[in-house]
Design an enzyme around this catalytic site. Structure first.
Site, short mmCIF file in Angstrom:
data_model
loop_
_atom_site.label_atom_id
_atom_site.label_comp_id
_atom_site.label_asym_id
_atom_site.label_seq_id
_atom_site.Cartn_x
_atom_site.Cartn_y
_atom_site.Cartn_z
N CYS A 102 0.86 -1.44 0.35
CA CYS A 102 -0.05 0.13 0.04
C CYS A 102 0.77 1.41 -0.03
O CYS A 102 2.67 0.98 0.64
CB CYS A 102 -0.77 -0.10 1.24
SG CYS A 102 -2.20 1.63 1.45
N HIS A 144 -9.04 -4.07 -3.02
CA HIS A 144 -8.47 -2.86 -1.04
C HIS A 144 -8.86 -1.75 -2.14
O HIS A 144 -8.62 -1.48 -0.47
CB HIS A 144 -6.32 -3.44 -2.76
CG HIS A 144 -6.25 -2.64 -1.58
ND1 HIS A 144 -4.66 -3.16 -0.44
CD2 HIS A 144 -5.49 -1.02 -1.24
CE1 HIS A 144 -3.90 -2.08 -0.36
NE2 HIS A 144 -3.80 -1.27 -0.61
N GLU A 145 -8.94 -1.17 -2.80
CA GLU A 145 -8.97 0.04 -3.28
C GLU A 145 -10.37 0.42 -2.13
O GLU A 145 -10.62 1.51 -1.53
CB GLU A 145 -9.35 0.87 -4.61
CG GLU A 145 -7.97 0.77 -5.03
CD GLU A 145 -6.56 1.03 -4.56
OE1 GLU A 145 -6.98 2.23 -2.95
OE2 GLU A 145 -5.44 0.73 -4.67
N HIS A 148 -10.28 1.05 1.53
CA HIS A 148 -9.47 2.42 2.05
C HIS A 148 -10.85 3.51 1.93
O HIS A 148 -10.80 4.18 2.50
CB HIS A 148 -9.41 3.27 0.41
CG HIS A 148 -7.12 2.65 0.72
ND1 HIS A 148 -6.43 2.44 2.54
CD2 HIS A 148 -6.28 1.89 -0.20
CE1 HIS A 148 -5.38 2.21 1.84
NE2 HIS A 148 -4.81 2.09 0.95
ZN ZN Z 1 -3.80 1.18 0.09
#
Ligand code: ZN
Length: 178
Positions: A102, A144-145, A148
C-alpha cells in the site's frame, strides 16, 4: 505535474468512511484536476491503485491501473480507470491469499485472503454507471481500494501475520524467485 503527498498509516483519514461524491463534482475543473493528479501520482509511485483518502481527501474516489512495476514485472497493462461511489454487491469464488502492499505503508508487503470474484457497481469520471463482474488481480485491487473508502486497510485483512515482510526481503524472497 506535482506528485500528491500520500497520507501514511496512523493518519485518522485512513480510518474514516469517505463521503459520497455528487456526480456534478466530476464535471468541475476541481474534480477533473484531482483525478488527473491522482492518476499521475499512482503512476509515479508505482502503485496499481490510489484512493482519495490516501491523498488526504475523504471522498469515495479511487484510480486503478496495472502495468509492469518493479515488484510485479509481468503485469499486463489495464486502465487507468476511475471509480466513484463504488459498491461491491456480490462476492463469489473461493478466497485466494496473495501479496499486497500500500502506498500508505511504504516498504511493507503481506498476504491478504480475498474472494476471487466480485460484482461491483461504480461510476466513472464521466458519471457513467457500470456494473461489472471481475476476478483475479483486478478484483483484488478493487477490493483493496474500496476498503480504503470504508476506513479499512489491507493489514486488517491479513490472517497470517507471519507473511508480513519488509520490501527488501520481499524482493529477495518473492519477486526474484518467480
Ligand atoms: Zn492501499
Amino acid at each position: 505535474m506535482k506528485i500528491l503527498n500520500r497520507t501514511q498509516f496512523g493518519n485518522p483519514i485512513l480510518r474514516t468512511k469517505a463521503k459520497i461524491i455528487p456526480l456534478k463534482f466530476l464535471k468541475t475543473s476541481k474534480g477533473k484536476t484531482l483525478i488527473k493528479r491522482m492518476i499521475y501520482t499512482m503512476r509515479r509511485t508505482n502503485g496499481v491503485g490510489l484512493a482519495a483518502p490516501q491523498i488526504g481527501k475523504a471522498l469515495q474516489l479511487a484510480v486503478m491501473e496495472t502495468r509492469p512495476t518493479p515488484t510485479r514485472p509481468k503485469l499486463n497493462h489495464k486502465g487507468p480507470i476511475v471509480i466513484v461511489n463504488p459498491k461491491i454487491t456480490k462476492y463469489s469464488g473461493k478466497k485466494t491469499n496473495d501479496w499486497e502492499g500500500c502506498l500508505s505503508l511504504n516498504g511493507v508487503r503481506g498476504k491478504v485472503p480475498r474472494p476471487k470474484e466480485i460484482t461491483v457497481r461504480y461510476y466513472n469520471e464521466k458519471g457513467e454507471r457500470f456494473i461489472e463482474k471481475i476476478s483475479g488481480l483486478w478484483a483484488r485491487i478493487f477490493q483493496h481500494e474500496i476498503d480504503h473508502l470504508s476506513g479499512i486497510t489491507y493489514i486488517d485483512r491479513i490472517e497470517d501475520t507471519k507473511t508480513i515482510m519488509s520490501l527488501s526481503e520481499f524482493k529477495k524472497r518473492v519477486v526474484n524467485k518467480k
